[in-house]
Scaffold this motif. Structure first.
Motif, short mmCIF file in Angstrom:
data_model
loop_
_atom_site.label_atom_id
_atom_site.label_comp_id
_atom_site.label_asym_id
_atom_site.label_seq_id
_atom_site.Cartn_x
_atom_site.Cartn_y
_atom_site.Cartn_z
N ARG A 106 0.84 -1.21 0.00
CA ARG A 106 0.00 0.00 0.00
C ARG A 106 0.87 1.25 0.00
O ARG A 106 0.62 2.21 -0.73
CB ARG A 106 -0.93 -0.01 1.21
CG ARG A 106 -2.02 1.06 1.18
CD ARG A 106 -2.72 1.19 2.51
NE ARG A 106 -1.84 1.72 3.54
CZ ARG A 106 -1.48 3.00 3.64
NH1 ARG A 106 -1.92 3.89 2.80
NH2 ARG A 106 -0.67 3.40 4.60
N GLU A 121 -8.78 2.16 -6.37
CA GLU A 121 -8.50 0.79 -5.94
C GLU A 121 -9.61 -0.12 -6.43
O GLU A 121 -10.79 0.16 -6.22
CB GLU A 121 -8.43 0.71 -4.41
CG GLU A 121 -7.27 1.45 -3.81
CD GLU A 121 -7.17 1.27 -2.30
OE1 GLU A 121 -7.80 0.33 -1.77
OE2 GLU A 121 -6.47 2.06 -1.65
N LYS A 122 -9.22 -1.20 -7.10
CA LYS A 122 -10.20 -2.19 -7.58
C LYS A 122 -9.90 -3.52 -6.92
O LYS A 122 -8.82 -4.10 -7.10
CB LYS A 122 -10.12 -2.30 -9.11
CG LYS A 122 -11.15 -3.24 -9.67
CD LYS A 122 -11.09 -3.27 -11.19
CE LYS A 122 -11.98 -4.36 -11.72
NZ LYS A 122 -13.08 -3.94 -12.47
N LEU A 123 -10.84 -4.00 -6.14
CA LEU A 123 -10.69 -5.27 -5.44
C LEU A 123 -10.83 -6.43 -6.42
O LEU A 123 -11.69 -6.41 -7.30
CB LEU A 123 -11.75 -5.37 -4.34
CG LEU A 123 -11.64 -6.53 -3.36
CD1 LEU A 123 -10.36 -6.43 -2.55
CD2 LEU A 123 -12.85 -6.55 -2.45
N ILE A 134 -5.66 -6.45 -5.09
CA ILE A 134 -6.13 -5.09 -5.36
C ILE A 134 -5.31 -4.53 -6.52
O ILE A 134 -4.08 -4.71 -6.56
CB ILE A 134 -5.97 -4.17 -4.13
CG1 ILE A 134 -6.89 -4.62 -3.00
CG2 ILE A 134 -6.28 -2.71 -4.50
CD1 ILE A 134 -6.74 -3.80 -1.72
N TYR A 136 -4.28 -0.99 -8.20
CA TYR A 136 -4.22 0.45 -7.96
C TYR A 136 -4.08 1.16 -9.31
O TYR A 136 -3.08 0.98 -10.01
CB TYR A 136 -3.02 0.81 -7.07
CG TYR A 136 -3.08 0.20 -5.70
CD1 TYR A 136 -3.76 0.84 -4.67
CD2 TYR A 136 -2.47 -1.02 -5.43
CE1 TYR A 136 -3.82 0.27 -3.39
CE2 TYR A 136 -2.52 -1.59 -4.16
CZ TYR A 136 -3.20 -0.94 -3.15
OH TYR A 136 -3.25 -1.51 -1.90
N PHE A 148 -0.34 -3.45 -8.49
CA PHE A 148 -1.31 -4.44 -7.99
C PHE A 148 -0.58 -5.49 -7.16
O PHE A 148 0.64 -5.58 -7.18
CB PHE A 148 -2.05 -5.11 -9.16
CG PHE A 148 -1.16 -5.88 -10.10
CD1 PHE A 148 -0.96 -7.24 -9.94
CD2 PHE A 148 -0.53 -5.24 -11.16
CE1 PHE A 148 -0.14 -7.95 -10.80
CE2 PHE A 148 0.29 -5.94 -12.04
CZ PHE A 148 0.48 -7.30 -11.85
#
Length: 200
Positions: A106, A121-123, A134, A136, A148
């Protein structure tokens, strides 16, 4: 004779009027433009069976073993020679330190917030394959546009980051970033963990 003189004067007058009229148009600067980039069709091959992970990678890229001084086994780069870019992949075995790995990841992604306009952010979750992560999406003139991670949350952790060997410019790089982002999404969707190869 009179008629020829009148025609010459008329033509001369018309030319003068055109010149005067054209001089009244204020020139306007053209907007800055970038070269049009053509992209190949997205087609994929399977990663060799010598890594503790599997995914499909683009046919127009090259898989290169990471030769950096601090590189560890199973670290590779997905090289985009046509676009002067690379996806750097680093793999680590989780040893009761997943929380630290997630926090380090992170921090590395948000290190770009100084130059970024926004970070989305995409889970990503594929529980049937034990793949969680995730992506980024870093907008703006940051050095890295996409980062990611993927993990099984128990033993395996893979981190990826996209870099171009060019001065960051969101306008000129945007089409290439979008193109590579589709490849990264495909990689994440086809990703699987495998057992670690035996060391000799």
């Amino acid at each position: 004779m009179q008629f020829k003189i009148l025609i010459k004067r008329g033509v001369t007058l018309a030319i003068l009027m055109l010149l005067v009229w054209s001089c009244k148009n204020t020139p306007t600067p053209k907007p800055r433009a970038y070269f049009r980039i053509s992209f190949p069709e997205h087609k994929y091959d399977s990663l060799e069976n010598k890594y503790p992970y599997f995914f499909e990678y683009p046919q127009y890229t090259r898989i290169i073993q990471d030769k950096a001084v601090n590189a560890e086994p199973y670290w590779i780069n997905i090289d985009y020679p046509a676009y002067n870019g690379k996806i750097h992949l680093s793999y680590k075995v989780v040893k009761n330190n997943l929380a630290d790995m997630l926090e380090d990841n992170r921090k590395l992604a948000y290190k770009h917030s100084i130059k970024a306009d926004a970070i989305g952010e995409k889970l990503f979750m594929a529980p049937e394959k034990k793949v969680y992560g995730i992506l980024y999406d870093i907008k703006g003139d940051a050095a890295s546009s996409i980062q990611f991670f993927l993990t099984d949350s128990v033993r395996n952790f893979l981190r990826g980051s996209l870099y171009f060997n060019a001065i960051p410019n969101k306008d000129s790089l945007a089409p290439v970033v979008d193109f590579v982002k589709e490849d990264i999404m495909h990689m994440m969707e086809t990703f699987e963990w495998k057992s670690l190869p035996k060391t000799k």
